[in-house]
Design an enzyme around this catalytic site. Sequence first.
Site, mmCIF file in Angstrom:
data_model
loop_
_atom_site.group_PDB
_atom_site.id
_atom_site.type_symbol
_atom_site.label_atom_id
_atom_site.label_comp_id
_atom_site.label_asym_id
_atom_site.label_seq_id
_atom_site.Cartn_x
_atom_site.Cartn_y
_atom_site.Cartn_z
ATOM 1 N N TRP A 137 -17.179 -39.075 -51.147
ATOM 2 C CA TRP A 137 -17.154 -40.352 -50.425
ATOM 3 C C TRP A 137 -15.742 -40.757 -49.992
ATOM 4 O O TRP A 137 -15.556 -41.834 -49.456
ATOM 5 C CB TRP A 137 -17.784 -41.474 -51.261
ATOM 6 N N ASP A 138 -14.754 -39.915 -50.229
ATOM 7 C CA ASP A 138 -13.388 -40.216 -49.802
ATOM 8 C C ASP A 138 -12.933 -39.233 -48.732
ATOM 9 O O ASP A 138 -13.027 -39.500 -47.541
ATOM 10 C CB ASP A 138 -12.435 -40.192 -50.999
ATOM 11 N N ARG A 139 -12.418 -38.088 -49.154
ATOM 12 C CA ARG A 139 -11.910 -37.106 -48.203
ATOM 13 C C ARG A 139 -13.017 -36.505 -47.355
ATOM 14 O O ARG A 139 -12.789 -36.121 -46.198
ATOM 15 C CB ARG A 139 -11.154 -36.011 -48.957
ATOM 16 N N ARG A 196 -12.050 -49.447 -53.800
ATOM 17 C CA ARG A 196 -10.842 -49.006 -53.118
ATOM 18 C C ARG A 196 -9.986 -50.174 -52.615
ATOM 19 O O ARG A 196 -8.782 -50.032 -52.447
ATOM 20 C CB ARG A 196 -11.209 -48.107 -51.936
ATOM 21 N N CYS A 201 -15.624 -33.036 -51.026
ATOM 22 C CA CYS A 201 -14.530 -33.265 -51.964
ATOM 23 C C CYS A 201 -15.116 -33.509 -53.346
ATOM 24 O O CYS A 201 -16.297 -33.258 -53.589
ATOM 25 C CB CYS A 201 -13.673 -34.447 -51.507
ATOM 26 N N SER A 202 -14.331 -34.004 -54.265
ATOM 27 C CA SER A 202 -14.793 -34.148 -55.654
ATOM 28 C C SER A 202 -15.975 -35.103 -55.765
ATOM 29 O O SER A 202 -16.930 -34.844 -56.507
ATOM 30 C CB SER A 202 -13.642 -34.633 -56.538
ATOM 31 N N ASP A 203 -15.942 -36.232 -55.024
ATOM 32 C CA ASP A 203 -17.021 -37.210 -55.124
ATOM 33 C C ASP A 203 -17.809 -37.378 -53.831
ATOM 34 O O ASP A 203 -18.820 -38.074 -53.815
ATOM 35 C CB ASP A 203 -16.440 -38.581 -55.522
ATOM 36 N N ARG A 236 -16.693 -46.198 -51.614
ATOM 37 C CA ARG A 236 -16.624 -47.327 -52.542
ATOM 38 C C ARG A 236 -15.580 -48.345 -52.053
ATOM 39 O O ARG A 236 -14.465 -48.424 -52.585
ATOM 40 C CB ARG A 236 -16.305 -46.822 -53.939
#
Length: 295
Positions: free
Chosen positions: A45-47, A87, A41-43, A83
Amino acid sequence: TAWKKAAFPNNKYTTRRTILLGTLRIVRLVNEENASVFVHCSDAWDRTSQLCALAELCLDPYYRTVRGFCVLVEKEWLQMGHRFRDRFREVSNGGSIYETSPVFLQFLECVFQLQHQYEDAFQFTDSFLVALMEEAMLGRFQTFLFNCEAERVECPGGASVWDHLHHLASMPRPPSSLEVPQQPQQQGCFLNPHYEPQGAAVIVPKTEPYNLALWAGFYLRLLPQAGAVAESVDHQTYKALQMRQRIGELESEVAFLRAQQAQALAQEHRPTPALAQAQSSDTSETEEGWFNVPS
């Protein structure tokens, strides 16, 4: 239903279904086409953590055990640098509200949906997920206090949430007020009595809306009547574990009796030493008479 739409006006189930659809695509590519999948995903560490962890959960039964799930969260969430501080709790420290997001909650709820669809595929119940999510929100342990592993290394010595959860998992199951058990209490308050270790190796997410259920164990846990419901469910789980243990004992007894029966039958048809010697003597005389027939 209308109740779900009123309770979750932000189309929450569409988000969960989208995550499960992405998981389904990864599982099919890996399991059916033997393909390698690049998830980012973009970073990252999420999706990315959501999809990779859910796909591994579906593809590998080890991650559907208590220990394996702890390893999965540690590997795909903590080590990957999700994070948690931003979050969950950065707003209280003067941070931006735009950094807060229920990404980890979405993941755990998708795990619950898989548990709901495959009741015998998981060693743990959704009570384990609820306890994990509550600790992530409370921040009592060092595990969920920081954004990355470097920050955890800089602040050593904090307690680990895994030690706490393993301690809870090994505690005796509390007896229900409905009935005082006569036998010793079962161990493992997070264990699923319907778990089948030799079940399906791969589970496939069901993404149809009618297959998605409300996670009442988490969202309704603070309602006044939730305690009575939880007590009733806990009592039923306790009885199921008790029955499962008794079935295992009976199966062991049956196997032992069958082994004794087979041994008794083998001894019954085995010739005695005297009879065996007599048979051997008769055979020798017959053979000797055969070779000494007068011409």
